[in-house]
Design a protein around this motif. Structure first.
Motif, PDB file in Angstrom:
ATOM      1  N   UNK A  62     -18.524 -21.012  68.526  1.00 21.54           N
ATOM      2  CA  UNK A  62     -19.676 -21.386  67.699  1.00 21.54           C
ATOM      3  C   UNK A  62     -19.592 -20.563  66.424  1.00 21.54           C
ATOM      4  N   UNK A  63     -19.399 -21.230  65.308  1.00 22.28           N
ATOM      5  CA  UNK A  63     -19.265 -20.552  64.029  1.00 22.28           C
ATOM      6  C   UNK A  63     -19.581 -21.552  62.930  1.00 22.28           C
ATOM      7  N   UNK A  64     -19.983 -21.052  61.766  1.00 21.45           N
ATOM      8  CA  UNK A  64     -20.304 -21.979  60.687  1.00 21.45           C
ATOM      9  C   UNK A  64     -19.129 -22.892  60.376  1.00 21.45           C
ATOM     10  N   UNK A  65     -17.925 -22.346  60.343  1.00 16.61           N
ATOM     11  CA  UNK A  65     -16.714 -23.134  60.126  1.00 16.61           C
ATOM     12  C   UNK A  65     -15.584 -22.491  60.934  1.00 16.61           C
ATOM     13  N   UNK A  68     -23.121 -29.767  63.639  1.00 14.86           N
ATOM     14  CA  UNK A  68     -24.533 -29.422  63.731  1.00 14.86           C
ATOM     15  C   UNK A  68     -25.054 -29.070  62.350  1.00 14.86           C
ATOM     16  N   UNK A  69     -26.250 -29.535  61.975  1.00 12.39           N
ATOM     17  CA  UNK A  69     -26.822 -29.108  60.692  1.00 12.39           C
ATOM     18  C   UNK A  69     -26.813 -27.583  60.577  1.00 12.39           C
ATOM     19  N   UNK A  70     -26.506 -27.076  59.396  1.00  6.82           N
ATOM     20  CA  UNK A  70     -26.295 -25.640  59.236  1.00  6.82           C
ATOM     21  C   UNK A  70     -27.512 -24.813  59.635  1.00  6.82           C
ATOM     22  N   UNK A  71     -28.686 -25.225  59.209  1.00 10.41           N
ATOM     23  CA  UNK A  71     -29.892 -24.494  59.576  1.00 10.41           C
ATOM     24  C   UNK A  71     -30.159 -24.543  61.068  1.00 10.41           C
ATOM     25  N   UNK A  72     -29.841 -25.676  61.691  1.00 13.35           N
ATOM     26  CA  UNK A  72     -30.011 -25.814  63.136  1.00 13.35           C
ATOM     27  C   UNK A  72     -29.066 -24.884  63.876  1.00 13.35           C
ATOM     28  N   UNK A  73     -27.813 -24.804  63.415  1.00 14.56           N
ATOM     29  CA  UNK A  73     -26.850 -23.893  64.038  1.00 14.56           C
ATOM     30  C   UNK A  73     -27.336 -22.454  63.937  1.00 14.56           C
ATOM     31  N   UNK A  74     -27.811 -22.068  62.759  1.00 15.44           N
ATOM     32  CA  UNK A  74     -28.316 -20.707  62.576  1.00 15.44           C
ATOM     33  C   UNK A  74     -29.480 -20.423  63.522  1.00 15.44           C
ATOM     34  N   UNK A  75     -30.386 -21.375  63.652  1.00 13.67           N
ATOM     35  CA  UNK A  75     -31.548 -21.157  64.514  1.00 13.67           C
ATOM     36  C   UNK A  75     -31.178 -21.177  65.986  1.00 13.67           C
ATOM     37  N   UNK A 133     -36.792 -33.118  66.542  1.00 10.74           N
ATOM     38  CA  UNK A 133     -35.791 -33.238  67.598  1.00 10.74           C
ATOM     39  C   UNK A 133     -35.667 -31.899  68.327  1.00 10.74           C
ATOM     40  N   UNK A 134     -35.492 -31.969  69.641  1.00  4.88           N
ATOM     41  CA  UNK A 134     -35.358 -30.773  70.461  1.00  4.88           C
ATOM     42  C   UNK A 134     -33.915 -30.270  70.416  1.00  4.88           C
ATOM     43  N   UNK A 135     -33.744 -28.997  70.064  1.00  3.19           N
ATOM     44  CA  UNK A 135     -32.437 -28.357  70.051  1.00  3.19           C
ATOM     45  C   UNK A 135     -32.465 -27.152  70.990  1.00  3.19           C
ATOM     46  N   UNK A 136     -31.370 -26.930  71.702  1.00  8.29           N
ATOM     47  CA  UNK A 136     -31.285 -25.818  72.644  1.00  8.29           C
ATOM     48  C   UNK A 136     -30.586 -24.615  72.009  1.00  8.29           C
TER      49      UNK A 136
END
Length: 257
Positions: free
Chosen positions: A50-53, A98-105, A164-167
């Motif tokens: 799991x990483x931004x890129x 994954x949307x960047x903000x969603x990944x961060x959260x 939308x629900x994200x885990x």
């Protein structure tokens, strides 16, 4: 508690096949390249990242990718990595965009004990509705698609809108790079390197930090700490040469006129 480890090789020695890794960095800024290099010298494989890129060709996570050590990537940006695109389209790599903000959260929530959250990002798209190609078959057909996610409406800011629900995204290990750290694991990041590094540190069950400058406990002002030592389990002090190894993704220069 002294959390320093003698070397990067020692720090990553117990990472097993199939482990999930939260890796800091944005583009080539703040990438824990020394820990990644150490992993490349092991035989570990089937990693879930799991990483931004996923780095670039020959640098950062791109090193592990070229060695076919990575089986799955959760990222917001494929980036300037031709091998990443090739493996994804050839069905050799599973990718959850994954949307960047969603990944961060998702990473932040993992470190905060929050199992899931609602966000408006991705509503009305394949992110929420499913059908996002996660893995292709060798013939170009979609072998694995993303499942649909729960969508609910909430009153927010005077409007009733869907979310939308994200885990959260808990990972076995977190790999990060800090400008400064002490023996207790308190970390300070320098400018743009304070990107996904604090979040990756929070998301790892066991977090390993490579630090450019190691100081003694108490030398970092508490107000300057970006990640407290409670999130960090191992600290690797870099040599001057290792600390200086920093690449620029796209160098642009102009002649003086």
């Amino acid at each position: 508690m002294d959390k320093t480890v003698a070397s990067a090789d020692d720090a990553v020695a117990d990472i097993p096949d199939g482990a999930s890794l939260a890796v800091g960095g944005f583009g080539l800024s703040g990438v824990p390249i020394v820990l990644i290099d150490a992993l490349s010298r092991t035989s570990v494989t089937d990693l879930h990242v799991a990483s931004n890129n996923c780095g670039t060709d020959g640098w950062g996570l791109g090193i592990l990718l070229e060695q076919h050590r990575i089986a799955r990537v959760v990222a917001s940006y494929i980036g300037e990595n031709k091998e990443f695109g090739r493996q994804y389209l050839a069905g050799e790599l599973e990718v959850e965009l994954t949307p960047q903000g969603t990944l961060a959260e998702r990473l932040r929530a993992a470190g905060s004990g929050v199992p899931a959250f609602y966000t408006p990002a991705g509503v009305g798209t394949w992110v929420a509705d499913g059908a996002m190609p996660w893995r292709y078959a060798p013939d170009g057909s979609v072998a694995v698609s993303s499942p649909p996610k729960e969508v609910r409406e909430f009153e927010f800011d005077g409007r009733r809108i869907p979310f939308v629900l994200e885990h959260s995204l808990v990972c076995d290990f977190g790999l990060v790079r800090a400008a400064k750290g002490d023996r207790h694991g308190n970390l300070v990041f320098h400018r743009s390197a304070r990107n996904f590094n604090p979040l990756a540190a929070m998301a790892g069950r066991t977090t390993i930090a490579e630090v450019e400058q190691l100081v003694e406990p108490g030398e970092i002002d508490p107000d300057d700490v970006h990640v407290p030592g409670i999130y960090v389990h191992r600290v690797v002090e870099l040599t001057a040469d290792q600390a200086a190894r920093k690449h620029i993704e796209k160098r642009t220069t102009q002649e003086n006129t």
